[in-house]
Write a protein that holds these residues in place. Structure first.
Motif, mmCIF file in Angstrom:
data_model
loop_
_atom_site.group_PDB
_atom_site.id
_atom_site.type_symbol
_atom_site.label_atom_id
_atom_site.label_comp_id
_atom_site.label_asym_id
_atom_site.label_seq_id
_atom_site.Cartn_x
_atom_site.Cartn_y
_atom_site.Cartn_z
ATOM 1 N N LYS A 148 -12.632 -5.709 8.219
ATOM 2 C CA LYS A 148 -11.927 -6.989 8.147
ATOM 3 C C LYS A 148 -10.754 -6.954 9.088
ATOM 4 O O LYS A 148 -10.293 -5.894 9.509
ATOM 5 N N LYS A 149 -10.251 -8.133 9.368
ATOM 6 C CA LYS A 149 -9.051 -8.212 10.177
ATOM 7 C C LYS A 149 -8.185 -9.308 9.573
ATOM 8 O O LYS A 149 -8.009 -10.371 10.148
ATOM 9 N N LYS A 150 -7.736 -9.023 8.370
ATOM 10 C CA LYS A 150 -6.853 -9.998 7.750
ATOM 11 C C LYS A 150 -5.606 -9.299 7.232
ATOM 12 O O LYS A 150 -5.557 -8.070 7.170
ATOM 13 N N LYS A 151 -4.618 -10.092 6.869
ATOM 14 C CA LYS A 151 -3.379 -9.492 6.401
ATOM 15 C C LYS A 151 -3.609 -8.779 5.071
ATOM 16 O O LYS A 151 -4.331 -9.269 4.210
ATOM 17 N N PHE A 155 -5.852 -9.679 1.758
ATOM 18 C CA PHE A 155 -7.007 -8.853 1.396
ATOM 19 C C PHE A 155 -6.936 -8.436 -0.073
ATOM 20 O O PHE A 155 -7.919 -8.547 -0.802
ATOM 21 N N LEU A 156 -5.781 -7.976 -0.502
ATOM 22 C CA LEU A 156 -5.663 -7.440 -1.866
ATOM 23 C C LEU A 156 -5.908 -8.488 -2.948
ATOM 24 O O LEU A 156 -6.420 -8.174 -4.020
ATOM 25 N N HIS A 175 4.659 -2.619 -1.886
ATOM 26 C CA HIS A 175 6.006 -2.053 -1.828
ATOM 27 C C HIS A 175 5.968 -0.563 -2.145
ATOM 28 O O HIS A 175 6.585 0.251 -1.455
ATOM 29 N N ARG A 176 5.208 -0.205 -3.162
ATOM 30 C CA ARG A 176 5.110 1.200 -3.564
ATOM 31 C C ARG A 176 4.543 2.056 -2.424
ATOM 32 O O ARG A 176 4.938 3.203 -2.238
ATOM 33 N N CYS A 177 3.663 1.459 -1.633
ATOM 34 C CA CYS A 177 3.045 2.201 -0.520
ATOM 35 C C CYS A 177 3.879 2.139 0.753
ATOM 36 O O CYS A 177 3.555 2.808 1.735
ATOM 37 N N GLY A 178 4.901 1.315 0.787
ATOM 38 C CA GLY A 178 5.669 1.145 2.008
ATOM 39 C C GLY A 178 4.876 0.464 3.099
ATOM 40 O O GLY A 178 5.115 0.690 4.292
ATOM 41 N N LEU A 179 3.932 -0.381 2.680
ATOM 42 C CA LEU A 179 3.104 -1.092 3.665
ATOM 43 C C LEU A 179 3.525 -2.553 3.745
ATOM 44 O O LEU A 179 3.770 -3.187 2.713
ATOM 45 N N SER A 180 3.581 -3.078 4.947
ATOM 46 C CA SER A 180 3.917 -4.485 5.114
ATOM 47 C C SER A 180 2.764 -5.357 4.649
ATOM 48 O O SER A 180 1.609 -5.082 4.973
ATOM 49 N N PRO A 181 3.075 -6.433 3.917
ATOM 50 C CA PRO A 181 2.033 -7.362 3.479
ATOM 51 C C PRO A 181 1.325 -8.021 4.664
ATOM 52 O O PRO A 181 0.226 -8.545 4.515
ATOM 53 N N PHE A 182 1.995 -7.974 5.834
ATOM 54 C CA PHE A 182 1.475 -8.699 7.000
ATOM 55 C C PHE A 182 0.709 -7.801 7.972
ATOM 56 O O PHE A 182 0.210 -8.264 8.987
ATOM 57 N N ARG A 183 0.634 -6.507 7.667
ATOM 58 C CA ARG A 183 -0.190 -5.597 8.479
ATOM 59 C C ARG A 183 -1.641 -6.055 8.431
ATOM 60 O O ARG A 183 -2.123 -6.527 7.406
ATOM 61 N N LEU A 184 -2.355 -5.849 9.514
ATOM 62 C CA LEU A 184 -3.778 -6.199 9.514
ATOM 63 C C LEU A 184 -4.578 -5.037 8.919
ATOM 64 O O LEU A 184 -4.271 -3.859 9.147
ATOM 65 N N THR A 185 -5.596 -5.407 8.155
ATOM 66 C CA THR A 185 -6.361 -4.405 7.392
ATOM 67 C C THR A 185 -6.949 -3.305 8.273
ATOM 68 O O THR A 185 -6.946 -2.140 7.891
ATOM 69 N N SER A 257 2.938 -16.338 -2.688
ATOM 70 C CA SER A 257 4.364 -16.180 -2.513
ATOM 71 C C SER A 257 4.573 -14.679 -2.399
ATOM 72 O O SER A 257 4.287 -13.954 -3.334
ATOM 73 N N THR A 258 5.044 -14.228 -1.239
ATOM 74 C CA THR A 258 5.056 -12.781 -0.997
ATOM 75 C C THR A 258 6.467 -12.221 -1.034
ATOM 76 O O THR A 258 7.344 -12.688 -0.307
ATOM 77 N N PHE A 259 6.673 -11.236 -1.880
ATOM 78 C CA PHE A 259 7.970 -10.578 -2.028
ATOM 79 C C PHE A 259 7.864 -9.178 -1.431
ATOM 80 O O PHE A 259 6.902 -8.457 -1.715
ATOM 81 N N TYR A 260 8.851 -8.804 -0.596
ATOM 82 C CA TYR A 260 8.749 -7.496 0.060
ATOM 83 C C TYR A 260 10.114 -7.043 0.555
ATOM 84 O O TYR A 260 11.038 -7.852 0.694
ATOM 85 N N CYS A 261 10.219 -5.770 0.828
ATOM 86 C CA CYS A 261 11.431 -5.220 1.427
ATOM 87 C C CYS A 261 11.198 -5.062 2.927
ATOM 88 O O CYS A 261 10.331 -4.292 3.329
ATOM 89 N N PRO A 262 11.949 -5.807 3.746
ATOM 90 C CA PRO A 262 11.701 -5.779 5.194
ATOM 91 C C PRO A 262 11.997 -4.413 5.812
ATOM 92 O O PRO A 262 11.545 -4.126 6.919
ATOM 93 N N ASN A 263 12.741 -3.582 5.088
ATOM 94 C CA ASN A 263 13.065 -2.247 5.608
ATOM 95 C C ASN A 263 12.012 -1.209 5.218
ATOM 96 O O ASN A 263 11.489 -0.495 6.064
ATOM 97 N N CYS A 264 11.675 -1.144 3.932
ATOM 98 C CA CYS A 264 10.679 -0.158 3.467
ATOM 99 C C CYS A 264 9.260 -0.515 3.899
ATOM 100 O O CYS A 264 8.392 0.345 3.952
ATOM 101 N N GLN A 265 9.026 -1.809 4.111
ATOM 102 C CA GLN A 265 7.667 -2.253 4.411
ATOM 103 C C GLN A 265 7.599 -2.822 5.819
ATOM 104 O O GLN A 265 7.279 -3.993 6.023
ATOM 105 N N LYS A 266 7.920 -1.991 6.782
ATOM 106 C CA LYS A 266 7.917 -2.431 8.182
ATOM 107 C C LYS A 266 6.492 -2.600 8.675
ATOM 108 O O LYS A 266 5.586 -1.917 8.213
ATOM 109 N N ASN A 267 6.339 -3.477 9.620
ATOM 110 C CA ASN A 267 5.005 -3.737 10.155
ATOM 111 C C ASN A 267 4.482 -2.586 11.017
ATOM 112 O O ASN A 267 5.242 -1.942 11.688
#
Length: 267
Positions: A148-151, A155-156, A175-185, A257-267
């Motif tokens: 896939k190639k989606k955010k 995907f989740l 957040h727990r994984c330190g992954l950005s919600p906007f990363r491509l799969t 509605s996406t909640f995230y930490c822009p520092n811990c979850q960098k792209n």
DNA sequence: AGCGGAACCTGTCGGC
DNA sequence: TGCCGACAGGTTCCGC
């Protein structure tokens, strides 16, 4: 309302309350909750015993004597009440059991559904559901993500990919994984995928132990509440300092509605 | 293919 | 107080 941990909690509650009880009457207080005509439900289920209650993804299935399951989806505000004694304007349908007690389906917004599913059909195929989130293997997840190639967030919460994860837990898992919600799969490496698959199960299991997250509507069959809201790191925490790094949690109106930490979850 | 937006329906909450 | 818009954890359909 509910995602996998809330549904799992409801199923456990229901099992102890309605297993081996016979359905003696069915009421439809409001149209369109039952996907099939009441008459059909009566034909299939009256005087039949509820053998078991189980879950797949966010669906609750009643295994009833005979050739049909009853599958219910709580959507946003659905819940079961048992025993339902008092009158209530939000009871949409109800089942009377052979101990004369009433199992009511309470749903303010009327999005919930209850439908007949033939046992000979594959429920998962009919509903086009992906593998249940508690059973996902990291190798399988890696293939799904690669193809896939989606955010990641999109995907989740896609039930066709993985069944059971909704908005709250998708935000918390990422957040727990330190992954950005906007990363491509398809950009995740094997190590990141392994970490992700571990945390999907870890967070969902922790939430199950807590009996789910009670924020606005969700309550258990006995009206008790869940406790996982006390463990939320990002969901509904916009403006609060991230408990990992101290930076402010952000909210983006995307993929619900996406909640995230822009520092811990960098792209 | 993948995303945003609307629709399904009702209640609540915050701002003005 | 009263009104109005935004928002709510889900799914599905439509259009770009």
């Amino acid at each position: 309302m509910p995602e996998l941990p809330e549904v799992e909690t409801v199923v456990k509650d229901l099992q102890s309350l309605v297993q081996n009880k016979k359905i003696t009457a069915i009421y439809e207080y409001r149209k369109n909750i039952f996907k099939q005509p009441l008459q059909k439900l009566e034909n299939f289920f009256l005087q039949k015993k509820i053998l078991d209650v189980f879950r797949y993804g966010k669906y609750i299935l009643f295994d009833i004597q005979g050739d049909y399951f009853l599958a219910t989806h709580l959507r946003m505000t659905g819940k079961f009440i048992f025993p339902a004694i008092a009158k209530n304007p939000y009871y949409r349908v109800a089942f009377i059991l052979d101990n004369s007690k009433r199992l009511a389906f309470h749903d303010v917004r009327c999005f919930g559904t209850i439908e007949i599913i033939a046992k000979k059909d594959s429920f998962v195929a009919v509903k086009k559901l992906g593998v249940d989130a508690l059973k996902i293997q990291h190798k399988k997840l890696f293939v799904l993500l690669k193809n896939k190639k989606k955010k990641l967030k999109n995907f989740l919460i896609d039930q066709q990919q993985i069944a059971g994860i909704g908005n709250i837990y998708a935000c918390e898992i990422l957040h727990r994984c330190g992954l950005s919600p906007f990363r491509l799969t398809n950009s995740l490496n094997e190590q990141e995928v392994q970490h992700l698959s571990k945390n999907i199960k870890k967070i969902l299991k922790l939430a199950i132990v807590c009996n789910g997250t009670s924020i606005s509507d969700y309550q258990r069959v006995d009206n008790k509440t869940g406790k996982f809201q006390n463990f939320l790191m990002v969901y509904k925490k916009q403006g609060c300092p991230c408990q990992t790094c101290g930076q402010k949690i952000e909210r983006k109106k995307e993929a619900q509605s996406t909640f995230y930490c822009p520092n811990c979850q960098k792209n």
